[in-house]
Design an enzyme around this catalytic site. Structure first.
Site, PDB file in Angstrom:
ATOM      1  CD  GLU A 169      -3.153  -1.049   2.059  1.00 42.63           C
ATOM      2  OE1 GLU A 169      -3.162  -0.151   2.911  1.00 42.63           O
ATOM      3  OE2 GLU A 169      -4.027  -1.928   1.992  1.00 42.63           O
ATOM      4  CG  HIS A 178      -9.190   5.817   0.999  1.00 40.69           C
ATOM      5  ND1 HIS A 178      -9.075   5.545  -0.352  1.00 40.69           N
ATOM      6  CD2 HIS A 178      -8.584   4.797   1.639  1.00 40.69           C
ATOM      7  CE1 HIS A 178      -8.433   4.385  -0.505  1.00 40.69           C
ATOM      8  NE2 HIS A 178      -8.115   3.927   0.695  1.00 40.69           N
ATOM      9  CG  HIS A 224     -10.417   6.231   4.954  1.00 40.79           C
ATOM     10  ND1 HIS A 224     -11.352   5.250   4.722  1.00 40.79           N
ATOM     11  CD2 HIS A 224      -9.240   5.584   5.191  1.00 40.79           C
ATOM     12  CE1 HIS A 224     -10.766   4.052   4.811  1.00 40.79           C
ATOM     13  NE2 HIS A 224      -9.498   4.227   5.116  1.00 40.79           N
ATOM     14  NE  ARG A 228      -5.226   5.645   8.898  1.00 43.15           N
ATOM     15  CZ  ARG A 228      -5.653   4.592   8.212  1.00 43.15           C
ATOM     16  NH1 ARG A 228      -5.256   3.385   8.546  1.00 43.15           N
ATOM     17  NH2 ARG A 228      -6.482   4.743   7.208  1.00 43.15           N
TER      18      ARG A 228
HETATM   19  C1  SIN Z   1      -7.488   0.690   2.080  1.00 40.85           C
HETATM   20  O1  SIN Z   1      -7.674  -0.516   1.996  1.00 40.85           O
HETATM   21  O2  SIN Z   1      -7.201   1.391   1.122  1.00 40.85           O
HETATM   22  C2  SIN Z   1      -7.665   1.344   3.395  1.00 40.85           C
HETATM   23  C3  SIN Z   1      -6.609   0.912   4.314  1.00 40.85           C
HETATM   24  C4  SIN Z   1      -6.500   1.891   5.431  1.00 40.85           C
HETATM   25  O3  SIN Z   1      -7.184   2.906   5.432  1.00 40.85           O
HETATM   26  O4  SIN Z   1      -5.675   1.668   6.311  1.00 40.85           O
END
Ligand code: SIN
Length: 522
Positions: free
Chosen positions: A115, A234, A339, A374
């Site tokens: 990620e 997000h 988010h 975050r």
């Molecule tokens: C996501 O799956 O994109 C969200 C993960 C997160 O917000 O930590």
């Protein structure tokens, strides 16, 4: 007000932190205040990505901590980043023992997603995008099997109760606020684990009930609030007209999905060397700019996943299907949505708030882990780590035995639910003026609107809690005259030099800022 005294520890909330803390407190008796049936309505159950942990032999907690500090844009407490990342692996092993069916490799390792802003693939996942739901299901099964835990489903907290400067209880009511007056529950300790503030925004990925009530409740009781202005948007909420907006997990970009606009241009490459995997705040602002320019940004999974998205990311596939999108054929329209609240009730490394007798874990807390931005999938990890820390701290204060009679509560009639139109105005105001890009004029207007809404609808305690948190976010954003991480000021586009400072504010401070805003506009 009817008062009930219990020897149980009171846990407000029913998400990951609440469940894990309740289990770690066993066999000490616990009562959980859960607005919905367990598993419904908690942000944790909606988390798609997973839990960040250095599980690969070539990865390390130090690298995870360094990424956390870097993403946080100068306001992460490095000691907290170290504390949380160091034991991440143990929590994954514990969740596995508790029955979470993490995706595994053929040789028994953990399948790891990549990620944004992680220098390593280190997000432990379940069936692509099912981590939150599956972890919650495993813990709920354990909670249902643990006799020391009583869950009061269909109840919610609205106020903290103090005795001689110490938190000694919680005022609760039926979650259907139109149908119940209050009951004061006094217990052996109080842990707030009741989620963040995303639903204070009209565009959000959070479940409908998550509207800053827990942070607001603590602020109204006098708790110190930290980093209130740092709200994470997000980048890839699905722009399909649903409220809340379904999420298209960042793990899709980790797999190689790209962002394009209606002209077919891949716009992230010109903005950051990591393109779609740039830090979340940068991607969110780029997508916001495309939305503002009328360029209709979209997440394109076609080349990298094709039909496989339906099996590998079943939640995203289902959201697409119910909105008439076939992601194997068409890109998915996206927009940034509130988010995760990095700010919250200020806690120390023991999970203690500034009010004596009050512990906090999960998104309602501000531990110093997340700073201004975050790192993806650190939220569930932080909830687990601090849930355990809080459970241990509370256990050390308990003097009673492990027996407690089950509570039976008959709520009196009464109750004033928040007026739906006032809530909608509040949410629209937050998205319009306290959103991805902020400025002094908009923030001043937002504060004045919140003040007017509160004056007109202050008879609902739940709405007062929402307004308190909204006021703290907007006042913090007005006072922070710089851009840092997720907090972007168009009138102060630079990041202040030197080490970043965390913000700390009492509600009284925020109300003074709000009063000044009202004065300026009158
Ligand atoms: C996501 O799956 O994109 C969200 C993960 C997160 O917000 O930590």
């Amino acid at each position: 007000m009817q008062t009930l005294a219990t020897d149980r520890v009171i846990i407000v909330g029913a998400g990951l932190g609440a469940l894990y803390a309740a289990l770690k407190l066993a066999p000490h008796p616990v009562v959980m205040i859960s607005p919905e049936v367990l598993g419904e309505g908690a942000s944790s159950a909606w988390a798609q990505g997973g839990v960040a942990a250095a599980m690969d032999a070539a990865d390390s907690p130090d690298s995870h901590a360094a990424d956390t500090v870097k993403a946080g844009a100068g306001t992460v407490n490095p000691a907290v980043a170290d504390l949380v990342t160091r034991e991440a692996r143990d929590y994954i092993l514990d969740l596995t023992t508790m029955g979470t069916p993490f995706d595994r490799t053929e040789d028994g390792g953990y399948v790891l997603s990549r990620e944004a802003a992680h220098s390593f693939a280190r997000v432990v996942r379940v069936k692509g995008d099912q981590a939150g739901a599956e972890i919650m299901a495993a813990l709920i099964a354990q909670v249902r099997d643990t006799p020391s835990i009583q869950v009061l489903e269909g109840t919610m907290a609205r106020d903290l109760h103090m005795t001689d400067g110490r938190v000694t209880g919680v005022v609760i009511q039926a979650a259907d606020e139109g149908r119940s007056g209050p009951v004061l529950l006094s217990g052996s300790a109080v842990l707030l684990a009741g989620g963040g503030s995303g639903g204070l925004y009209a565009l959000t990925t959070n479940p409908p009930r998550i509207r800053g009530q827990v942070i607001g409740m603590a602020a109204r009781a006098g708790a110190l609030i930290a980093d209130a202005e740092f709200v994470q948007f997000h980048p890839t909420a699905m722009d399909v007209g649903e409220d809340p907006a379904p999420l298209a997990t960042e793990a899709l970009r980790g797999e190689g999905a790209i962002l394009i606009n209606k002209h077919g241009e891949r716009f992230m490459q010109a903005i950051h060397p990591d393109a779609e995997l740039a830090p979340r705040d940068i991607v969110a602002r780029a997508i916001h700019a495309e939305v503002q320019a009328g360029n209709r940004p979209m997440l394109d999974t076609r080349a990298v996943l094709g039909e496989a998205i339906k099996e590998q990311f079943p939640a995203v596939a289902e959201y697409c299907a119910r909105n008439g999108i076939d992601p194997a054929v068409d890109p998915i329209p996206v927009a940034p949505a509130a988010h995760y609240h990095m700010g919250g009730i200020a806690t120390d490394t023991q999970g203690c708030a500034t009010l004596e007798g009050l512990w906090v874990c999960g998104e309602a807390s501000s531990t110093g882990l997340h700073g201004a931005n975050r790192l993806a999938s650190n939220g569930l990890l932080e909830a687990l780590v601090y849930a355990r820390i809080c459970a241990e701290g509370i256990t050390a204060t308990l003097t009673g035995g492990t027996d407690a009679a089950p509570l039976e509560i008959a709520f009196p009639d009464g109750g004033t639910p928040p007026a739906p139109e006032a809530v909608q105005t509040l949410r629209q105001t937050m998205t319009q003026h306290v959103g991805v890009v902020r400025d002094r004029t908009g923030l001043t207007r937002a504060l004045a609107t919140i003040a007017a809404l509160e004056a007109d609808h202050g008879d609902s305690p739940s709405f007062l809690n929402m307004c308190a948190t909204a006021t703290l976010i907007a006042a913090g954003a007005l006072l922070r005259e710089e851009s840092r991480g997720a907090h972007e000021r168009s009138d102060f586009p630079e990041t202040a030099e030197g080490p970043g400072e965390r913000s700390r504010m009492y509600l009284a401070d925020a109300l003074a800022v709000r009063a000044q805003a009202v004065k300026e506009l009158s």
